[in-house]
Design a protein around this motif. Structure first.
Motif, PDB file in Angstrom:
ATOM      1  N   PHE A 187     -13.324  17.091  54.940  1.00 44.36           N
ATOM      2  CA  PHE A 187     -12.000  17.269  54.351  1.00 44.36           C
ATOM      3  C   PHE A 187     -11.953  18.563  53.563  1.00 44.36           C
ATOM      4  O   PHE A 187     -12.937  18.953  52.930  1.00 44.36           O
ATOM      5  CB  PHE A 187     -11.685  16.131  53.364  1.00 44.36           C
ATOM      6  CG  PHE A 187     -11.470  14.809  54.001  1.00 44.36           C
ATOM      7  CD1 PHE A 187     -10.221  14.456  54.485  1.00 44.36           C
ATOM      8  CD2 PHE A 187     -12.512  13.907  54.118  1.00 44.36           C
ATOM      9  CE1 PHE A 187     -10.025  13.218  55.073  1.00 44.36           C
ATOM     10  CE2 PHE A 187     -12.311  12.670  54.709  1.00 44.36           C
ATOM     11  CZ  PHE A 187     -11.068  12.328  55.186  1.00 44.36           C
ATOM     12  N   GLU A 188     -10.796  19.203  53.572  1.00 40.79           N
ATOM     13  CA  GLU A 188     -10.555  20.338  52.690  1.00 40.79           C
ATOM     14  C   GLU A 188      -9.986  19.758  51.399  1.00 40.79           C
ATOM     15  O   GLU A 188      -8.905  19.187  51.381  1.00 40.79           O
ATOM     16  CB  GLU A 188      -9.555  21.308  53.319  1.00 40.79           C
ATOM     17  CG  GLU A 188      -9.319  22.533  52.491  1.00 40.79           C
ATOM     18  CD  GLU A 188      -8.376  23.517  53.167  1.00 40.79           C
ATOM     19  OE1 GLU A 188      -7.954  24.445  52.476  1.00 40.79           O
ATOM     20  OE2 GLU A 188      -8.062  23.349  54.356  1.00 40.79           O
ATOM     21  N   ILE A 189     -10.744  19.869  50.315  1.00 39.16           N
ATOM     22  CA  ILE A 189     -10.344  19.295  49.033  1.00 39.16           C
ATOM     23  C   ILE A 189      -9.424  20.289  48.325  1.00 39.16           C
ATOM     24  O   ILE A 189      -9.750  21.463  48.181  1.00 39.16           O
ATOM     25  CB  ILE A 189     -11.576  18.978  48.166  1.00 39.16           C
ATOM     26  CG1 ILE A 189     -12.539  18.052  48.922  1.00 39.16           C
ATOM     27  CG2 ILE A 189     -11.166  18.373  46.843  1.00 39.16           C
ATOM     28  CD1 ILE A 189     -11.951  16.738  49.367  1.00 39.16           C
ATOM     29  N   CYS A 190      -8.264  19.808  47.885  1.00 37.81           N
ATOM     30  CA  CYS A 190      -7.271  20.670  47.248  1.00 37.81           C
ATOM     31  C   CYS A 190      -7.225  20.437  45.741  1.00 37.81           C
ATOM     32  O   CYS A 190      -7.892  19.548  45.222  1.00 37.81           O
ATOM     33  CB  CYS A 190      -5.891  20.426  47.865  1.00 37.81           C
ATOM     34  SG  CYS A 190      -5.331  18.711  47.745  1.00 37.81           S
ATOM     35  N   CYS A 209      -0.745  18.101  47.322  1.00 33.67           N
ATOM     36  CA  CYS A 209      -2.127  17.729  47.067  1.00 33.67           C
ATOM     37  C   CYS A 209      -2.114  16.392  46.339  1.00 33.67           C
ATOM     38  O   CYS A 209      -1.620  16.287  45.224  1.00 33.67           O
ATOM     39  CB  CYS A 209      -2.817  18.797  46.229  1.00 33.67           C
ATOM     40  SG  CYS A 209      -4.545  18.407  45.919  1.00 33.67           S
ATOM     41  N   THR A 210      -2.648  15.375  46.984  1.00 30.25           N
ATOM     42  CA  THR A 210      -2.604  14.008  46.473  1.00 30.25           C
ATOM     43  C   THR A 210      -3.993  13.535  46.073  1.00 30.25           C
ATOM     44  O   THR A 210      -4.947  13.679  46.840  1.00 30.25           O
ATOM     45  CB  THR A 210      -2.041  13.066  47.565  1.00 30.25           C
ATOM     46  OG1 THR A 210      -0.756  13.525  47.937  1.00 30.25           O
ATOM     47  CG2 THR A 210      -1.949  11.649  47.074  1.00 30.25           C
ATOM     48  N   LEU A 211      -4.086  12.946  44.880  1.00 36.92           N
ATOM     49  CA  LEU A 211      -5.337  12.336  44.428  1.00 36.92           C
ATOM     50  C   LEU A 211      -5.486  10.961  45.056  1.00 36.92           C
ATOM     51  O   LEU A 211      -4.527  10.207  45.131  1.00 36.92           O
ATOM     52  CB  LEU A 211      -5.322  12.153  42.908  1.00 36.92           C
ATOM     53  CG  LEU A 211      -5.539  13.382  42.061  1.00 36.92           C
ATOM     54  CD1 LEU A 211      -5.187  13.078  40.618  1.00 36.92           C
ATOM     55  CD2 LEU A 211      -6.974  13.863  42.170  1.00 36.92           C
ATOM     56  N   PHE A 271     -11.466  13.330  44.907  1.00 35.89           N
ATOM     57  CA  PHE A 271     -11.054  13.222  46.303  1.00 35.89           C
ATOM     58  C   PHE A 271      -9.556  13.475  46.347  1.00 35.89           C
ATOM     59  O   PHE A 271      -8.758  12.610  46.004  1.00 35.89           O
ATOM     60  CB  PHE A 271     -11.400  11.836  46.844  1.00 35.89           C
ATOM     61  CG  PHE A 271     -11.230  11.713  48.329  1.00 35.89           C
ATOM     62  CD1 PHE A 271     -11.689  12.701  49.177  1.00 35.89           C
ATOM     63  CD2 PHE A 271     -10.629  10.604  48.879  1.00 35.89           C
ATOM     64  CE1 PHE A 271     -11.551  12.584  50.551  1.00 35.89           C
ATOM     65  CE2 PHE A 271     -10.483  10.467  50.248  1.00 35.89           C
ATOM     66  CZ  PHE A 271     -10.950  11.464  51.087  1.00 35.89           C
ATOM     67  N   SER A 272      -9.172  14.686  46.715  1.00 33.35           N
ATOM     68  CA  SER A 272      -7.762  15.057  46.767  1.00 33.35           C
ATOM     69  C   SER A 272      -7.501  15.815  48.055  1.00 33.35           C
ATOM     70  O   SER A 272      -8.235  16.729  48.407  1.00 33.35           O
ATOM     71  CB  SER A 272      -7.384  15.899  45.539  1.00 33.35           C
ATOM     72  OG  SER A 272      -8.301  16.948  45.334  1.00 33.35           O
TER      73      SER A 272
END
Length: 189
Positions: A58-61, A75-77, A87-88
């Motif tokens: 995953f690309e974490i934002c 960007c969702t937590l 983990f976003s």
């Protein structure tokens, strides 16, 4: 890779799995992921067989700066007990227009920001508080914690993320209302 899909942990082709609506590379560690991605283990509660563990790249934002590159993405937590660190992810979703301290309505949405901008959490911190847009912060980014507020980490159920709350003295309790307690956090600018 990157193709849309439906279902949870459904095969997308050799070496790929469907997670959060996108075919993602299966992994055991970061070495198989692309440079801007990390290998993240999914919580067992998402799956039918709790003895299995699944991981994908995953690309974490950043939920504070909302650094998603696609229009319409936020960007969702995610709450995650098995993933290390925050983990976003960038997902397609609608956002509101309300900001810091404005009274908000969390009802009628499937997200935590209600009718606030996505870098806020729509909630009342204490019993009896009105729901309001509370700034999100992370251990890397406390820029929204202005006016003496601090970042109270790990109160959202995800590591290394929290909410900007009022300033108080941990040792004396000065700055806290009745039935409130002071937590240690990172102070913003």
């Amino acid at each position: 890779a990157g193709d849309t899909c439906s279902g949870i942990n459904q095969p997308c082709g050799a070496g790929f799995v469907c997670e959060t609506g996108i075919c993602r590379r299966s992994c055991e560690d970061d070495s198989i992921c692309l440079g801007n991605e990390t290998c993240r283990l999914f919580d067992e509660v998402y799956y039918d067989d709790p003895t299995e563990q699944y991981a994908a790249c995953f690309e974490i934002c950043d939920p504070v700066s909302q650094n998603c590159s696609e229009v319409g993405e936020v960007c969702t937590l995610y709450q995650s007990e098995s993933s290390e660190g925050r983990f976003s992810l960038c997902v397609e979703d609608e956002v509101g227009e309300l900001t810091d301290g404005e009274v908000c309505d969390p009802q009628g949405t499937d997200n935590y920001w209600g009718n606030c901008e996505a870098s806020y959490f729509c909630a009342g911190l204490f019993t009896g508080d009105l729901d309001q847009c509370l700034p999100i912060c992370t251990n890397e980014d406390t820029t929204q914690c202005t006016e003496g507020r601090v970042c109270a980490l790990d109160i959202l159920g995800t590591p290394n993320a929290g909410l900007c709350t009022g300033e108080c003295n941990y040792f004396t309790g000065i700055g806290c209302d009745n039935q409130q307690s002071c937590l240690i956090g990172f102070q913003g600018p």
